[in-house]
Write a protein that holds these residues in place. Structure first.
Motif, PDB file in Angstrom:
ATOM      1  N   TYR A  18      55.365 -18.391  70.190  1.00 45.10           N
ATOM      2  CA  TYR A  18      55.785 -19.118  69.272  1.00 45.10           C
ATOM      3  C   TYR A  18      54.747 -20.031  68.590  1.00 45.10           C
ATOM      4  O   TYR A  18      54.892 -21.211  68.202  1.00 45.10           O
ATOM      5  N   ARG A  19      53.279 -19.756  68.525  1.00 39.31           N
ATOM      6  CA  ARG A  19      52.337 -20.507  68.367  1.00 39.31           C
ATOM      7  C   ARG A  19      52.535 -21.084  66.794  1.00 39.31           C
ATOM      8  O   ARG A  19      52.780 -20.060  66.108  1.00 39.31           O
ATOM      9  N   GLY A  20      52.223 -22.220  66.426  1.00 43.17           N
ATOM     10  CA  GLY A  20      52.496 -22.703  65.238  1.00 43.17           C
ATOM     11  C   GLY A  20      53.783 -22.949  64.725  1.00 43.17           C
ATOM     12  O   GLY A  20      54.191 -23.381  63.691  1.00 43.17           O
ATOM     13  N   THR A  22      57.169 -24.928  64.093  1.00 39.17           N
ATOM     14  CA  THR A  22      57.649 -26.175  64.247  1.00 39.17           C
ATOM     15  C   THR A  22      58.954 -26.591  63.810  1.00 39.17           C
ATOM     16  O   THR A  22      59.798 -27.579  63.976  1.00 39.17           O
ATOM     17  N   SER A  90      57.132 -20.527  56.450  1.00 40.90           N
ATOM     18  CA  SER A  90      56.241 -20.655  57.293  1.00 40.90           C
ATOM     19  C   SER A  90      56.234 -21.483  58.566  1.00 40.90           C
ATOM     20  O   SER A  90      56.908 -22.719  58.261  1.00 40.90           O
ATOM     21  N   GLU A  91      55.741 -21.514  59.802  1.00 46.28           N
ATOM     22  CA  GLU A  91      55.819 -22.238  60.879  1.00 46.28           C
ATOM     23  C   GLU A  91      57.230 -22.454  61.427  1.00 46.28           C
ATOM     24  O   GLU A  91      57.611 -23.545  61.919  1.00 46.28           O
ATOM     25  N   THR A 120      57.428 -17.470  60.900  1.00 43.48           N
ATOM     26  CA  THR A 120      56.336 -17.246  61.938  1.00 43.48           C
ATOM     27  C   THR A 120      56.759 -16.348  62.934  1.00 43.48           C
ATOM     28  O   THR A 120      56.066 -15.641  63.739  1.00 43.48           O
ATOM     29  N   ALA A 262      56.916 -24.305  72.283  1.00 45.11           N
ATOM     30  CA  ALA A 262      55.905 -24.116  71.386  1.00 45.11           C
ATOM     31  C   ALA A 262      55.433 -25.625  71.000  1.00 45.11           C
ATOM     32  O   ALA A 262      54.292 -25.683  70.083  1.00 45.11           O
TER      33      ALA A 262
END
Length: 273
Positions: A18-20, A22, A90-91, A120, A262
């Motif tokens: 789950y990189r990125g 938020t 995104s994110e 994401t 994350a």
């Protein structure tokens, strides 16, 4: 009536780590109602599952736990995502639950629809594990989850977080008349439990019954259903708070855990509606 015996962990993420990520959104895509949950606010959508161009009308994109109209389903999910996450997804991480016995075609279609929203990362998991997560019943022992919804009734045996066995019948509360007793629905659930018990070679079903099955879905709100199941089985049944939202709240807990891994800092939870 359908049944798997593969012992797999049903549901997996499309991207590990789950990189990125938020922020996120948890979804329970039901035949009758669709529910959405976001960190800090709790349940933000609890509405009839309709996929008309303007969100109204009687277009039913999901029937008996299966997507029958992908286009209208996509519109419905897009409206929910717009409200919960904004136009830019995104994110973000979306967690969506599906019936335990949803086939590979249904799961692939769900992933395709979610990917079109632009998140994401995506997690797709079965409703029984989501319900167990919310009820806090993940002690590693066997657990029987009985989910009686509008158009599906499912019985699932979980052992150490893995789906050991499951049964599904395509009937539910919407098949009952206004004054009709729930005899058929109760009999369906009990028949699936008994069949599962007869085929269990390891005693897991008996162990789960001794602890008491977890009831979820709209059927868990009806004492005429829960009492009959308890009496026929001879064991107490367990109900999570607000059983109709057990699955989406459990998906929300899984979402929160993924966000913490994350390194995201989700908003402090407020009152859950």
């Amino acid at each position: 009536m359908h049944s798997p015996h593969d012992g797999r962990r049903h549901g997996r993420c499309l991207r590990d780590g789950y990189r990125g990520v938020t922020r996120g959104l948890a979804l329970d895509l039901g035949s009758s109602r669709t529910r959405a949950w976001i960190p800090g606010l709790g349940i933000v959508t609890d509405a009839e599952s309709t996929g008309g161009p303007d969100g109204s009308g009687h277009v039913r994109p999901v029937r008996r736990g299966r997507i029958v109209d992908p286009e209208s389903c996509g519109r419905m999910l897009s409206r929910i995502a717009d409200t919960a996450l904004g136009a830019d997804r995104s994110e973000s991480l979306i967690v969506l639950s599906h019936p335990v016995l949803a086939g590979p075609e249904h799961r692939a279609e769900v992933r395709e629809l979610l990917a079109a929203l632009g998140p994401t990362s995506i997690i797709v998991l079965d409703s029984a594990r989501a319900a167990a997560a919310y009820a806090g019943l993940q002690d590693g022992g066997p657990l029987l989850v009985v989910d009686i919804g509008a158009e599906l009734t499912e019985v699932t045996l979980l052992v150490d977080g893995t789906v050991r066995d499951a049964r599904q019948a395509e009937n539910g509360l919407s098949d009952l008349g206004p004054t009709e007793p729930p005899t058929a629905v109760v009999r369906t659930a009990l028949d699936m439990i008994m069949e599962m018990w007869r085929q269990d070679r390891h005693g897991a079903v008996l162990g789960a019954l001794r602890k008491g099955p977890l009831l979820a879905g709209g059927g868990a709100l009806r004492p005429d259903i829960t009492n009959r199941i308890a009496v026929r089985l001879g064991v107490p049944v367990r109900l999570a708070d607000d059983p109709t939202t057990t699955v989406v709240r459990g998906a929300g807990l899984i979402l929160g855990s993924a966000l913490r891994k994350a390194g995201a800092a989700p908003a402090r939870p407020g009152p859950v509606r």
